[in-house]
Scaffold this active site. Structure first.
Site, PDB file in Angstrom:
ATOM      1  N   CYS A 185       5.808   1.450  -2.195  1.00  0.00           N
ATOM      2  CA  CYS A 185       4.829   1.240  -1.119  1.00  0.00           C
ATOM      3  C   CYS A 185       3.608   0.445  -1.604  1.00  0.00           C
ATOM      4  O   CYS A 185       3.728  -0.750  -1.839  1.00  0.00           O
ATOM      5  CB  CYS A 185       4.470   2.571  -0.480  1.00  0.00           C
ATOM      6  SG  CYS A 185       3.799   2.363   1.175  1.00  0.00           S
ATOM      7  N   HIS A 212       9.050   5.778  -0.021  1.00  0.00           N
ATOM      8  CA  HIS A 212       8.572   6.724  -1.048  1.00  0.00           C
ATOM      9  C   HIS A 212       9.672   7.679  -1.504  1.00  0.00           C
ATOM     10  O   HIS A 212       9.704   8.819  -1.051  1.00  0.00           O
ATOM     11  CB  HIS A 212       7.450   7.586  -0.463  1.00  0.00           C
ATOM     12  CG  HIS A 212       6.207   6.861  -0.131  1.00  0.00           C
ATOM     13  ND1 HIS A 212       5.180   6.697  -1.020  1.00  0.00           N
ATOM     14  CD2 HIS A 212       5.811   6.260   1.005  1.00  0.00           C
ATOM     15  CE1 HIS A 212       4.196   6.026  -0.448  1.00  0.00           C
ATOM     16  NE2 HIS A 212       4.557   5.748   0.789  1.00  0.00           N
ATOM     17  N   GLU A 221       9.731   9.275  -4.110  1.00  0.00           N
ATOM     18  CA  GLU A 221       9.078  10.378  -4.831  1.00  0.00           C
ATOM     19  C   GLU A 221       8.737  11.538  -3.909  1.00  0.00           C
ATOM     20  O   GLU A 221       8.398  12.628  -4.367  1.00  0.00           O
ATOM     21  CB  GLU A 221       7.812   9.874  -5.551  1.00  0.00           C
ATOM     22  CG  GLU A 221       6.615   9.516  -4.680  1.00  0.00           C
ATOM     23  CD  GLU A 221       6.683   8.115  -4.053  1.00  0.00           C
ATOM     24  OE1 GLU A 221       7.781   7.522  -4.034  1.00  0.00           O
ATOM     25  OE2 GLU A 221       5.647   7.638  -3.569  1.00  0.00           O
TER      26      GLU A 221
HETATM   27  N1  GLN Z   1      -0.926   0.570   3.423  1.00  0.00           N
HETATM   28  C1  GLN Z   1      -1.061   0.878   2.039  1.00  0.00           C
HETATM   29  C2  GLN Z   1      -1.567  -0.307   1.227  1.00  0.00           C
HETATM   30  O1  GLN Z   1      -1.833  -1.351   1.723  1.00  0.00           O
HETATM   31  C3  GLN Z   1       0.252   1.367   1.447  1.00  0.00           C
HETATM   32  C4  GLN Z   1       0.568   2.734   1.971  1.00  0.00           C
HETATM   33  C5  GLN Z   1       1.324   3.611   1.027  1.00  0.00           C
HETATM   34  O2  GLN Z   1       1.426   3.361  -0.175  1.00  0.00           O
HETATM   35  N2  GLN Z   1       1.825   4.701   1.548  1.00  0.00           N
HETATM   36  O3  GLN Z   1      -1.674  -0.177   0.058  1.00  0.00           O
END
Ligand code: GLN
Length: 200
Positions: A79, A175, A177
Site C-alpha cells: 500500500c 495489505h 499483513e
Molecule cells: N493512501 C495512503 C498513502 O497515500 C496509503 C494507504 C495505506 O497504506 N493503507 O500513502
C-alpha cells in the site's frame, strides 16, 4: 537465514514483523541508517506515504534506502509501501518523493473516496486471493521490466494491476499483513533467499 527489516517510520510495522516471524525469518525494525545496514532485505509497510516520505527525509534515510535498492537489496512494499517503491506517483502531494525501484506509475487513493476500505478478490500469481484495500493505490502503468503478479478480479476496478515485481523489488496495493494469509510474505521470503543464493 537473512534478517529482513521493516521500515519503522510510520504505519503497520508490527503486523509485518509478525507476518515475517510467522515465516520463520529473523526481523529488525529499521529507523536509522545503521539499522538499514544490518538487514539483507526490507519491507515497507502500509500507512501514509506522504508522512513516510517526510520522516525518511528527517531521519536521513531516503538516500541510503535508494542506494541499497539500487545495489540489489530485495524490498517489498504494501500500500503506502507500494507508493514508496514506485518510480512515479500520480495524485501525490506537492513535492512528494519516493524511494523508487519499480518502473511504474502508481495512483494514490485510486479506488475513490467513497470506498475507503474494502475486501476484494484478486488473482495473485494465478490463484484467487482475498485482499484488504485501505485507501489503496493502483498501478496505472508499468515499464517493460515489470511483471504483473496480481489484478483485481471483480467490480468497477476489475483488471487493475495491484501486485507487481521488478527483479528483487515487489509491491502490493493491498495489505497481506492484516489478513493472516501468508502467501505474499512467503513469496517475498523465497525471493530474498533466491537473491542471497545468487550472490553466494
Ligand atoms: N493512501 C495512503 C498513502 O497515500 C496509503 C494507504 C495505506 O497504506 N493503507 O500513502
Amino acid at each position: 537465514m537473512p534478517t529482513i527489516g521493516v521500515l519503522a517510520l510510520q504505519g503497520d510495522v508490527r503486523e509485518h514483523l509478525h507476518a515475517l516471524a510467522a515465516c520463520g525469518v529473523p526481523t529488525l525494525s529499521v529507523r536509522r541508517p545503521e539499522e538499514l545496514e544490518q538487514v539483507e532485505a526490507l519491507v515497507i509497510p502500509g500507512g501514509e506515504s506522504t508522512t513516510m516520505w517526510k520522516l525518511a527525509r528527517t531521519f536521513d534515510l531516503l538516500d541510503p534506502l535508494r542506494k541499497r535498492i539500487e545495489a540489489g537489496m530485495p524490498a517489498y512494499g504494501s500500500c503506502a509501501g507500494m507508493i514508496m517503491l514506485a518510480d512515479r506517483v500520480l495524485d501525490g502531494i506537492e513535492g512528494q518523493e519516493t524511494i523508487g525501484g519499480i518502473d511504474m506509475s502508481v495512483r494514490r487513493n485510486a479506488f475513490g473516496r467513497q470506498v475507503d476500505s474494502f475486501e476484494g478478490r484478486v488473482v495473485m500469481d494465478g490463484a484467487p486471493y482475498d485482499a484488504v484495500f485501505i485507501r489503496a493505490p493502483w498501478v496505472e502503468s508499468i515499464g517493460e521490466g515489470v511483471e504483473v503478479l496480481g489484478r483485481v478480479e471483480t467490480g468497477d476496478a476489475a483488471g487493475r494491476i495491484v501486485a507487481v515485481r521488478q527483479g528483487r523489488v515487489m509491491a502490493t496495493a493491498f495489505h497481506p499483513e492484516l489478513t493472516g494469509d501468508s502467501r505474499v510474505h512467503r513469496y517475498f521470503v523465497d525471493l530474498v533467499r533466491r537473491s542471497i543464493d545468487e550472490e553466494a
